[in-house]
Design a protein around this motif. Structure first.
Motif, PDB file in Angstrom:
ATOM      1  N   ALA A  11       0.873  -1.184   0.000  1.00 63.35           N
ATOM      2  CA  ALA A  11       0.000   0.000   0.000  1.00 63.35           C
ATOM      3  C   ALA A  11       0.905   1.227   0.000  1.00 63.35           C
ATOM      4  CB  ALA A  11      -0.910  -0.014   1.220  1.00 63.35           C
ATOM      5  N   ILE A  12       0.350   2.337  -0.447  1.00 65.49           N
ATOM      6  CA  ILE A  12       1.144   3.566  -0.579  1.00 65.49           C
ATOM      7  C   ILE A  12       0.858   4.541   0.583  1.00 65.49           C
ATOM      8  CG2 ILE A  12       1.319   3.415  -3.097  1.00 65.49           C
ATOM      9  CD1 ILE A  12      -1.023   5.580  -3.010  1.00 65.49           C
ATOM     10  N   ALA A  13       1.503   5.701   0.532  1.00 66.54           N
ATOM     11  CA  ALA A  13       1.302   6.716   1.570  1.00 66.54           C
ATOM     12  C   ALA A  13       0.321   7.786   1.076  1.00 66.54           C
ATOM     13  CB  ALA A  13       2.636   7.350   1.924  1.00 66.54           C
ATOM     14  N   LYS A  14       0.020   8.721   1.958  1.00 65.14           N
ATOM     15  CA  LYS A  14      -0.874   9.828   1.594  1.00 65.14           C
ATOM     16  C   LYS A  14      -0.455  11.123   2.278  1.00 65.14           C
ATOM     17  CE  LYS A  14      -2.814  11.267   5.367  1.00 65.14           C
ATOM     18  NZ  LYS A  14      -2.480  10.786   6.573  1.00 65.14           N
ATOM     19  N   MET A  15      -0.879  12.245   1.695  1.00 65.21           N
ATOM     20  CA  MET A  15      -0.735  13.487   2.462  1.00 65.21           C
ATOM     21  C   MET A  15      -2.048  14.259   2.384  1.00 65.21           C
ATOM     22  SD  MET A  15       1.567  16.099   0.214  1.00 65.21           S
ATOM     23  CE  MET A  15       2.293  15.304  -1.219  1.00 65.21           C
ATOM     24  N   ILE A  16      -2.331  14.952   3.465  1.00 61.87           N
ATOM     25  CA  ILE A  16      -3.529  15.797   3.478  1.00 61.87           C
ATOM     26  C   ILE A  16      -3.090  17.201   3.072  1.00 61.87           C
ATOM     27  CG2 ILE A  16      -5.377  16.764   4.910  1.00 61.87           C
ATOM     28  CD1 ILE A  16      -5.261  14.196   6.603  1.00 61.87           C
ATOM     29  N   LEU A  17      -3.676  17.704   1.982  1.00 65.10           N
ATOM     30  CA  LEU A  17      -3.330  19.058   1.529  1.00 65.10           C
ATOM     31  C   LEU A  17      -4.079  20.099   2.344  1.00 65.10           C
ATOM     32  CD1 LEU A  17      -3.253  19.095  -2.389  1.00 65.10           C
ATOM     33  CD2 LEU A  17      -1.354  19.105  -0.802  1.00 65.10           C
ATOM     34  N   PHE A  18      -5.345  19.832   2.565  1.00 65.56           N
ATOM     35  CA  PHE A  18      -6.200  20.755   3.335  1.00 65.56           C
ATOM     36  C   PHE A  18      -7.210  19.952   4.148  1.00 65.56           C
ATOM     37  CE2 PHE A  18      -4.827  23.447  -0.167  1.00 65.56           C
ATOM     38  CZ  PHE A  18      -4.527  24.645   0.489  1.00 65.56           C
ATOM     39  N   GLY A  19      -7.501  20.415   5.337  1.00 64.85           N
ATOM     40  CA  GLY A  19      -8.653  19.896   6.075  1.00 64.85           C
ATOM     41  C   GLY A  19      -8.382  18.907   7.199  1.00 64.85           C
ATOM     42  N   GLU A  20      -7.089  18.686   7.557  1.00 63.37           N
ATOM     43  CA  GLU A  20      -6.865  17.825   8.717  1.00 63.37           C
ATOM     44  C   GLU A  20      -7.533  18.463   9.940  1.00 63.37           C
ATOM     45  OE1 GLU A  20      -4.617  20.022   7.094  1.00 63.37           O
ATOM     46  OE2 GLU A  20      -3.031  18.508   7.118  1.00 63.37           O
ATOM     47  N   HIS A  21      -7.955  17.658  10.818  1.00 66.14           N
ATOM     48  CA  HIS A  21      -8.672  18.017  12.054  1.00 66.14           C
ATOM     49  C   HIS A  21     -10.098  18.512  11.785  1.00 66.14           C
ATOM     50  CE1 HIS A  21      -5.627  17.034  14.931  1.00 66.14           C
ATOM     51  NE2 HIS A  21      -4.735  17.562  14.121  1.00 66.14           N
ATOM     52  N   SER A  22     -10.280  19.513  10.906  1.00 67.23           N
ATOM     53  CA  SER A  22     -11.659  19.953  10.665  1.00 67.23           C
ATOM     54  C   SER A  22     -12.478  18.818  10.028  1.00 67.23           C
ATOM     55  CB  SER A  22     -11.681  21.218   9.799  1.00 67.23           C
ATOM     56  OG  SER A  22     -10.795  21.110   8.727  1.00 67.23           O
ATOM     57  N   VAL A  23     -11.794  17.877   9.350  1.00 71.93           N
ATOM     58  CA  VAL A  23     -12.482  16.738   8.721  1.00 71.93           C
ATOM     59  C   VAL A  23     -13.148  15.846   9.783  1.00 71.93           C
ATOM     60  CG1 VAL A  23     -10.434  15.199   8.659  1.00 71.93           C
ATOM     61  CG2 VAL A  23     -12.209  14.937   6.930  1.00 71.93           C
ATOM     62  N   VAL A  24     -12.566  15.815  10.974  1.00 70.84           N
ATOM     63  CA  VAL A  24     -13.133  15.024  12.068  1.00 70.84           C
ATOM     64  C   VAL A  24     -14.514  15.586  12.455  1.00 70.84           C
ATOM     65  CG1 VAL A  24     -12.768  14.345  14.504  1.00 70.84           C
ATOM     66  CG2 VAL A  24     -10.821  14.400  12.919  1.00 70.84           C
ATOM     67  N   TYR A  25     -14.711  16.898  12.222  1.00 72.83           N
ATOM     68  CA  TYR A  25     -15.962  17.587  12.580  1.00 72.83           C
ATOM     69  C   TYR A  25     -16.910  17.742  11.388  1.00 72.83           C
ATOM     70  CZ  TYR A  25     -13.333  18.271  16.766  1.00 72.83           C
ATOM     71  OH  TYR A  25     -12.599  18.028  17.903  1.00 72.83           O
ATOM     72  N   GLY A  26     -16.696  16.930  10.349  1.00 77.20           N
ATOM     73  CA  GLY A  26     -17.632  16.899   9.225  1.00 77.20           C
ATOM     74  C   GLY A  26     -17.327  17.870   8.097  1.00 77.20           C
ATOM     75  N   GLY A  49     -19.110  10.341   5.838  1.00 82.40           N
ATOM     76  CA  GLY A  49     -20.464   9.884   5.530  1.00 82.40           C
ATOM     77  C   GLY A  49     -20.911  10.170   4.101  1.00 82.40           C
ATOM     78  N   LYS A  50     -20.049  10.785   3.283  1.00 83.29           N
ATOM     79  CA  LYS A  50     -20.417  11.074   1.884  1.00 83.29           C
ATOM     80  C   LYS A  50     -19.516  10.275   0.949  1.00 83.29           C
ATOM     81  CE  LYS A  50     -23.023  15.070   2.468  1.00 83.29           C
ATOM     82  NZ  LYS A  50     -22.615  16.440   2.714  1.00 83.29           N
ATOM     83  N   ASN A  51     -19.915  10.187  -0.319  1.00 86.88           N
ATOM     84  CA  ASN A  51     -19.062   9.515  -1.297  1.00 86.88           C
ATOM     85  C   ASN A  51     -17.838  10.368  -1.584  1.00 86.88           C
ATOM     86  OD1 ASN A  51     -20.761   7.339  -1.567  1.00 86.88           O
ATOM     87  ND2 ASN A  51     -21.897   8.248  -3.280  1.00 86.88           N
ATOM     88  N   ASN A  52     -16.724   9.709  -1.850  1.00 85.90           N
ATOM     89  CA  ASN A  52     -15.505  10.446  -2.210  1.00 85.90           C
ATOM     90  C   ASN A  52     -15.710  11.157  -3.543  1.00 85.90           C
ATOM     91  OD1 ASN A  52     -14.239   9.206  -0.031  1.00 85.90           O
ATOM     92  ND2 ASN A  52     -13.573   7.479  -1.294  1.00 85.90           N
ATOM     93  N   ILE A  53     -15.132  12.351  -3.641  1.00 84.38           N
ATOM     94  CA  ILE A  53     -15.143  13.047  -4.938  1.00 84.38           C
ATOM     95  C   ILE A  53     -13.697  13.080  -5.420  1.00 84.38           C
ATOM     96  CG2 ILE A  53     -15.641  15.218  -6.151  1.00 84.38           C
ATOM     97  CD1 ILE A  53     -17.719  15.777  -3.909  1.00 84.38           C
TER      98      ILE A  53
END
Ligand code: PMV
Length: 262
Positions: free
Chosen positions: A3-18, A123-127
């Motif tokens: 499996a490969i790695a990932k990076m979050i460009l925007f939205g870490e932490h706020s993603v936990v809150y939807g 809870g939503k489909n990935n875009i």
């Protein structure tokens, strides 16, 4: 299996809150697993995933993904093991992430599993989207191991929904600017995100120093993933600029770096 790695460009932490988050795969970094009969040290988390999959043999892990630096090494481990066993990859990764840090948004699993840049919302489909800014991201590994659970708990205790909302707004704007291939605005938004992540106390003096230096030669710089250590990402408009950035921060005592085209 791998499996490969990932990076979050925007939205870490706020993603936990939807809120939305935007992550991209890092195909240059990989984790591979294979079974072996000879005894080899298995850490607690590996034992946990093996238990989920009922694996009796020893597992040899070969990985270029640094551990606990926000690049998704734990999701990559769960996904590669589930792939090895032909199991429900999403479910195993989800259980493993819950064990590792309690309340995961699921973003790591989504991007590592699909190996595509995506907008993630709980809870939503990935875009899926094309990230083609004509630039480069320098991933700077500070060498500091950070605990996602500790960082997520800390943000929860701070209870600053105003900052979470602002981070959500920044991600929304970044998605538009990425679609418009406006690399300069994306850089500015990275700095804005960092300003807010810092207000959530996810930075520290060492990270602040590296980020400041990196910004002499970049369009924008921020932490990626949980923060408190781990990796920093810097957006550069050319490879020459990326190399200058690296030259300038190497003497600060960083652990490693990678350059990824975006
Ligand atoms: O596992 P990390 O360090 O890449 O952090 C994941 C991002 C967080 O938003 C901090 C947590 C989550 O579950 O989304």
């Amino acid at each position: 299996m791998q499996a490969i790695a990932k990076m979050i460009l925007f939205g870490e932490h706020s993603v936990v809150y939807g809120k939305k988050a935007l992550a991209i795969p890092i195909k240059e970094l990989k984790l591979k697993v294979k079974k072996q009969k000879e005894k080899i040290y298995q850490n607690e988390h590996l034992e946990y995933i093996k238990g989920l999959l009922n694996i009796k043999e020893y597992i040899k892990v070969k990985s270029t993904i640094p551990i606990s630096r926000g690049l998704g090494s734990s999701a990559a481990l769960a996904i590669s093991l589930a792939r090895l066993e032909g199991a429900d990859v999403e479910e195993i990764s989800k259980l493993s992430e819950i064990k590792a840090h309690g309340n995961p948004s699921g973003i790591d699993t989504a991007v590592i599993l699909n190996e595509k840049a995506l907008i993630f919302e709980k809870g939503k489909n990935n875009i899926y989207l094309d990230v083609d800014l004509g630039g480069y991201i320098v991933i700077i590994d500070t060498g500091i191991m950070s605990s996602t659970k500790e960082a997520v708990d800390m943000v929860k205790n701070l209870n600053r929904m105003d900052i979470i909302d602002e981070l959500g707004n920044i991600t929304e704007k970044a998605i538009i600017k990425i679609k418009e291939k406006d690399i300069y605005s994306v850089g500015k938004l990275m700095n804005k995100a960092q300003f807010n992540l810092r207000k959530l106390k996810l930075s520290n003096t060492f990270l602040d120093k590296i980020i400041k230096k990196a910004n002499y030669n970049s369009l924008g710089t921020k932490i990626t993933g949980s923060g408190l250590g781990g990796c920093i990402i810097s957006l550069c408009k050319s490879k020459t600029q990326a190399k200058k950035l690296i030259k300038n921060i190497l003497k600060e005592g960083i652990e490693n770096y990678w350059i990824v085209k975006v």
